[in-house]
Structures are given as structure tokens and as C-alpha cells.
Design a protein around this motif. Structure first.
Motif, PDB file in Angstrom:
ATOM      1  N   GLU A  54       0.833  -1.203   0.000  1.00 28.36           N
ATOM      2  CA  GLU A  54       0.000   0.000   0.000  1.00 28.36           C
ATOM      3  C   GLU A  54       0.875   1.264   0.000  1.00 28.36           C
ATOM      4  O   GLU A  54       0.586   2.231  -0.700  1.00 28.36           O
ATOM      5  CB  GLU A  54      -0.912  -0.023   1.214  1.00 28.36           C
ATOM      6  CG  GLU A  54      -1.883   1.126   1.288  1.00 28.36           C
ATOM      7  CD  GLU A  54      -2.771   1.020   2.512  1.00 28.36           C
ATOM      8  OE1 GLU A  54      -2.919   2.045   3.207  1.00 28.36           O
ATOM      9  OE2 GLU A  54      -3.304  -0.069   2.781  1.00 28.36           O
ATOM     10  N   VAL A  55       1.939   1.245   0.777  1.00 28.10           N
ATOM     11  CA  VAL A  55       2.868   2.373   0.821  1.00 28.10           C
ATOM     12  C   VAL A  55       3.516   2.558  -0.545  1.00 28.10           C
ATOM     13  O   VAL A  55       3.626   3.685  -1.044  1.00 28.10           O
ATOM     14  CB  VAL A  55       3.938   2.162   1.924  1.00 28.10           C
ATOM     15  CG1 VAL A  55       5.082   3.155   1.789  1.00 28.10           C
ATOM     16  CG2 VAL A  55       3.299   2.255   3.296  1.00 28.10           C
ATOM     17  N   MET A  56       3.947   1.461  -1.160  1.00 27.50           N
ATOM     18  CA  MET A  56       4.563   1.554  -2.489  1.00 27.50           C
ATOM     19  C   MET A  56       3.561   2.117  -3.494  1.00 27.50           C
ATOM     20  O   MET A  56       3.907   2.980  -4.297  1.00 27.50           O
ATOM     21  CB  MET A  56       5.066   0.187  -2.946  1.00 27.50           C
ATOM     22  CG  MET A  56       5.740   0.212  -4.312  1.00 27.50           C
ATOM     23  SD  MET A  56       7.292   1.142  -4.354  1.00 27.50           S
ATOM     24  CE  MET A  56       8.398  -0.073  -3.637  1.00 27.50           C
ATOM     25  N   HIS A  57       2.328   1.659  -3.432  1.00 30.66           N
ATOM     26  CA  HIS A  57       1.309   2.153  -4.359  1.00 30.66           C
ATOM     27  C   HIS A  57       1.118   3.657  -4.197  1.00 30.66           C
ATOM     28  O   HIS A  57       1.069   4.390  -5.188  1.00 30.66           O
ATOM     29  CB  HIS A  57      -0.016   1.418  -4.129  1.00 30.66           C
ATOM     30  CG  HIS A  57      -1.047   1.738  -5.161  1.00 30.66           C
ATOM     31  ND1 HIS A  57      -1.799   2.885  -5.131  1.00 30.66           N
ATOM     32  CD2 HIS A  57      -1.438   1.069  -6.261  1.00 30.66           C
ATOM     33  CE1 HIS A  57      -2.614   2.910  -6.160  1.00 30.66           C
ATOM     34  NE2 HIS A  57      -2.418   1.827  -6.870  1.00 30.66           N
TER      35      HIS A  57
ATOM     36  N   SER B 101       4.128  15.130 -15.053  1.00 26.22           N
ATOM     37  CA  SER B 101       3.368  14.867 -16.278  1.00 26.22           C
ATOM     38  C   SER B 101       4.188  14.174 -17.359  1.00 26.22           C
ATOM     39  O   SER B 101       3.655  13.345 -18.099  1.00 26.22           O
ATOM     40  CB  SER B 101       2.771  16.162 -16.818  1.00 26.22           C
ATOM     41  OG  SER B 101       3.795  17.089 -17.119  1.00 26.22           O
ATOM     42  N   GLU B 102       5.490  14.484 -17.452  1.00 25.72           N
ATOM     43  CA  GLU B 102       6.286  13.876 -18.527  1.00 25.72           C
ATOM     44  C   GLU B 102       6.412  12.364 -18.360  1.00 25.72           C
ATOM     45  O   GLU B 102       6.335  11.611 -19.327  1.00 25.72           O
ATOM     46  CB  GLU B 102       7.669  14.528 -18.655  1.00 25.72           C
ATOM     47  CG  GLU B 102       8.605  14.339 -17.481  1.00 25.72           C
ATOM     48  CD  GLU B 102       8.419  15.310 -16.323  1.00 25.72           C
ATOM     49  OE1 GLU B 102       9.330  15.364 -15.475  1.00 25.72           O
ATOM     50  OE2 GLU B 102       7.394  15.999 -16.233  1.00 25.72           O
ATOM     51  N   ILE B 103       6.530  11.889 -17.138  1.00 28.74           N
ATOM     52  CA  ILE B 103       6.616  10.437 -16.948  1.00 28.74           C
ATOM     53  C   ILE B 103       5.232   9.809 -16.849  1.00 28.74           C
ATOM     54  O   ILE B 103       5.070   8.628 -17.164  1.00 28.74           O
ATOM     55  CB  ILE B 103       7.526  10.034 -15.764  1.00 28.74           C
ATOM     56  CG1 ILE B 103       6.995  10.560 -14.440  1.00 28.74           C
ATOM     57  CG2 ILE B 103       8.953  10.476 -16.031  1.00 28.74           C
ATOM     58  CD1 ILE B 103       7.704  10.013 -13.207  1.00 28.74           C
ATOM     59  N   ARG B 104       4.245  10.591 -16.455  1.00 26.33           N
ATOM     60  CA  ARG B 104       2.868  10.084 -16.477  1.00 26.33           C
ATOM     61  C   ARG B 104       2.500   9.700 -17.911  1.00 26.33           C
ATOM     62  O   ARG B 104       1.940   8.632 -18.157  1.00 26.33           O
ATOM     63  CB  ARG B 104       1.890  11.115 -15.924  1.00 26.33           C
ATOM     64  CG  ARG B 104       0.455  10.621 -15.909  1.00 26.33           C
ATOM     65  CD  ARG B 104      -0.511  11.581 -15.216  1.00 26.33           C
ATOM     66  NE  ARG B 104      -0.504  12.908 -15.805  1.00 26.33           N
ATOM     67  CZ  ARG B 104      -0.071  14.015 -15.193  1.00 26.33           C
ATOM     68  NH1 ARG B 104       0.395  13.959 -13.964  1.00 26.33           N
ATOM     69  NH2 ARG B 104      -0.121  15.188 -15.804  1.00 26.33           N
ATOM     70  N   GLU B 105       2.896  10.543 -18.858  1.00 26.92           N
ATOM     71  CA  GLU B 105       2.619  10.254 -20.269  1.00 26.92           C
ATOM     72  C   GLU B 105       3.360   9.006 -20.735  1.00 26.92           C
ATOM     73  O   GLU B 105       2.831   8.230 -21.531  1.00 26.92           O
ATOM     74  CB  GLU B 105       2.963  11.459 -21.145  1.00 26.92           C
ATOM     75  CG  GLU B 105       2.060  12.656 -20.897  1.00 26.92           C
ATOM     76  CD  GLU B 105       0.568  12.314 -20.974  1.00 26.92           C
ATOM     77  OE1 GLU B 105       0.157  11.601 -21.910  1.00 26.92           O
ATOM     78  OE2 GLU B 105      -0.188  12.750 -20.077  1.00 26.92           O
ATOM     79  N   VAL B 106       4.574   8.814 -20.244  1.00 25.85           N
ATOM     80  CA  VAL B 106       5.328   7.603 -20.597  1.00 25.85           C
ATOM     81  C   VAL B 106       4.582   6.375 -20.083  1.00 25.85           C
ATOM     82  O   VAL B 106       4.400   5.391 -20.818  1.00 25.85           O
ATOM     83  CB  VAL B 106       6.771   7.643 -20.031  1.00 25.85           C
ATOM     84  CG1 VAL B 106       7.480   6.315 -20.249  1.00 25.85           C
ATOM     85  CG2 VAL B 106       7.565   8.777 -20.673  1.00 25.85           C
ATOM     86  N   LEU B 107       4.137   6.421 -18.841  1.00 30.23           N
ATOM     87  CA  LEU B 107       3.419   5.291 -18.266  1.00 30.23           C
ATOM     88  C   LEU B 107       2.126   5.023 -19.033  1.00 30.23           C
ATOM     89  O   LEU B 107       1.835   3.876 -19.396  1.00 30.23           O
ATOM     90  CB  LEU B 107       3.113   5.538 -16.784  1.00 30.23           C
ATOM     91  CG  LEU B 107       2.357   4.436 -16.049  1.00 30.23           C
ATOM     92  CD1 LEU B 107       3.142   3.124 -16.059  1.00 30.23           C
ATOM     93  CD2 LEU B 107       2.057   4.867 -14.615  1.00 30.23           C
TER      94      LEU B 107
ATOM     95  N   GLU C 232      -1.294  -1.009 -12.005  1.00 35.47           N
ATOM     96  CA  GLU C 232      -2.477  -0.537 -11.273  1.00 35.47           C
ATOM     97  C   GLU C 232      -2.572   0.985 -11.329  1.00 35.47           C
ATOM     98  O   GLU C 232      -3.659   1.546 -11.542  1.00 35.47           O
ATOM     99  CB  GLU C 232      -2.416  -0.983  -9.817  1.00 35.47           C
ATOM    100  CG  GLU C 232      -2.592  -2.465  -9.604  1.00 35.47           C
ATOM    101  CD  GLU C 232      -2.269  -2.892  -8.175  1.00 35.47           C
ATOM    102  OE1 GLU C 232      -2.016  -2.025  -7.296  1.00 35.47           O
ATOM    103  OE2 GLU C 232      -2.251  -4.114  -7.925  1.00 35.47           O
ATOM    104  N   VAL C 233      -1.440   1.651 -11.127  1.00 37.32           N
ATOM    105  CA  VAL C 233      -1.418   3.113 -11.175  1.00 37.32           C
ATOM    106  C   VAL C 233      -1.760   3.599 -12.577  1.00 37.32           C
ATOM    107  O   VAL C 233      -2.493   4.576 -12.740  1.00 37.32           O
ATOM    108  CB  VAL C 233      -0.053   3.662 -10.678  1.00 37.32           C
ATOM    109  CG1 VAL C 233       0.106   5.134 -11.012  1.00 37.32           C
ATOM    110  CG2 VAL C 233       0.079   3.427  -9.173  1.00 37.32           C
ATOM    111  N   ARG C 234      -1.260   2.908 -13.581  1.00 38.38           N
ATOM    112  CA  ARG C 234      -1.593   3.258 -14.979  1.00 38.38           C
ATOM    113  C   ARG C 234      -3.115   3.234 -15.165  1.00 38.38           C
ATOM    114  O   ARG C 234      -3.685   4.170 -15.729  1.00 38.38           O
ATOM    115  CB  ARG C 234      -0.891   2.261 -15.906  1.00 38.38           C
ATOM    116  CG  ARG C 234      -1.199   2.439 -17.373  1.00 38.38           C
ATOM    117  CD  ARG C 234      -0.414   1.440 -18.221  1.00 38.38           C
ATOM    118  NE  ARG C 234      -0.826   0.068 -17.958  1.00 38.38           N
ATOM    119  CZ  ARG C 234      -0.162  -1.000 -18.382  1.00 38.38           C
ATOM    120  NH1 ARG C 234       0.962  -0.866 -19.088  1.00 38.38           N
ATOM    121  NH2 ARG C 234      -0.590  -2.215 -18.122  1.00 38.38           N
ATOM    122  N   THR C 235      -3.768   2.198 -14.683  1.00 36.37           N
ATOM    123  CA  THR C 235      -5.225   2.086 -14.797  1.00 36.37           C
ATOM    124  C   THR C 235      -5.904   3.199 -14.003  1.00 36.37           C
ATOM    125  O   THR C 235      -6.854   3.829 -14.485  1.00 36.37           O
ATOM    126  CB  THR C 235      -5.686   0.707 -14.289  1.00 36.37           C
ATOM    127  OG1 THR C 235      -5.082  -0.305 -15.105  1.00 36.37           O
ATOM    128  CG2 THR C 235      -7.194   0.574 -14.329  1.00 36.37           C
TER     129      THR C 235
END
Length: 150
Positions: A81-84, A95-101, A137-140
């Protein structure tokens, strides 16, 4: 296609907890997710703050792996849960790495950590790959949030 990440020269190194993408959470700046994750092992103690202020993610990792201090009692059940939370904050605020993910579609993401059979796939690929699973999971989660905004 499977996306593997681990080393600093990997195209998807930004998925690593050591990558230099920080975030603000609970009025504190966390230089990397490694700083955040390792500090949470000692949440509420002076040592957590020392880890947060570590100069590098490697130093934060070494400090967090020091077993001269006791881990918080619920660590075994709360670590995923902490890692998530840390992974989510990292991608939410950068945002730049969010787009990569998000650009990885539905591809399998695997931390290719040869010595880590919990967070990564281990040397023989039999590891649990919990970090890769959390990234997916974070991507979803981020996709769902983006749809709600539109």
C-alpha cells in the motif's frame, strides 16, 4: 510485448524508484519514491526524516535497509500500500513520466531486478514483480482519472 526496466540506461528507467522524479505529500518534498518508501518503514520517527533528507536514493535505500532500528509493526502488511501511494504520487505530479506510463497501453511491466524476487522478477524471472504490478495498477488509476476530467 513486455516492458522491462531497472538500470539507469533503460528506456523506461523513469519507472524505477531511484529515478529523479520527486513529489510533495503531506507537506513534505520527497526527492524520489525510494526516499518515500524507505522512510515509511520508520514513519513517525526521527529516522524517517533522516531518510527523506538523504542525498541520493541509494543512500536512502541503504538507510531503510538498516535493521539496527525496528521496522514499524505493520510493515509486512502495509508495504504494498505504501509503495502504491508513492508510485501514484510520483506519476500524478510529474506529467512527462505520467505520459510515458500511459503510453505503455496494456503491456506487461516488469522490474528486471535480478536480486529482488519480491518487487522485481528476480534472476530467473520467477519473482513476484510487485512493483511492476503496482505500476500497472497506477496506470489504470490514472486513465480512469483522466476520463473523469473529460
Amino acid at each position: 510485448m513486455t516492458i522491462f526496466f531497472y538500470g539507469v540506461n533503460d528506456p523506461y528507467y523513469c519507472f524505477s524508484n531511484f529515478s529523479p522524479y520527486g513529489f510533495r505529500l503531506n507537506d513534505k518534498w520527497w526527492p524520489t519514491n525510494e526516499h518515500f518508501f524507505q522512510a515509511q518503514k520508520f514513519a513517525g520517527t526521527f529516522y524517517a526524516e533522516e531518510i527523506r533528507l538523504a542525498k541520493t536514493p541509494k543512500q536512502a535505500a541503504n538507510m531503510g535497509r538498516d535493521r539496527n532500528l525496528p521496522l514499524r509493526p505493520d510493515w509486512d502488511i502495509s508495504r504494498n500500500e505504501v509503495m502504491h501511494l508513492g508510485v501514484y504520487q510520483k506519476f500524478k505530479h510529474n506529467s512527462e513520466i505520467r505520459e510515458v506510463l500511459l503510453s505503455t497501453g496494456n503491456q506487461l511491466i516488469v522490474e528486471n531486478a535480478p536480486s529482488d524476487y519480491y518487487w522485481g522478477c528476480g534472476a530467473d524471472g520467477s519473482g513476484a514483480n510487485h512493483l511492476g504490478r503496482i505500476l500497472m495498477e497506477v496506470r489504470t488509476q490514472l486513465r480512469k482519472e483522466a476520463l473523469k476530467k473529460n
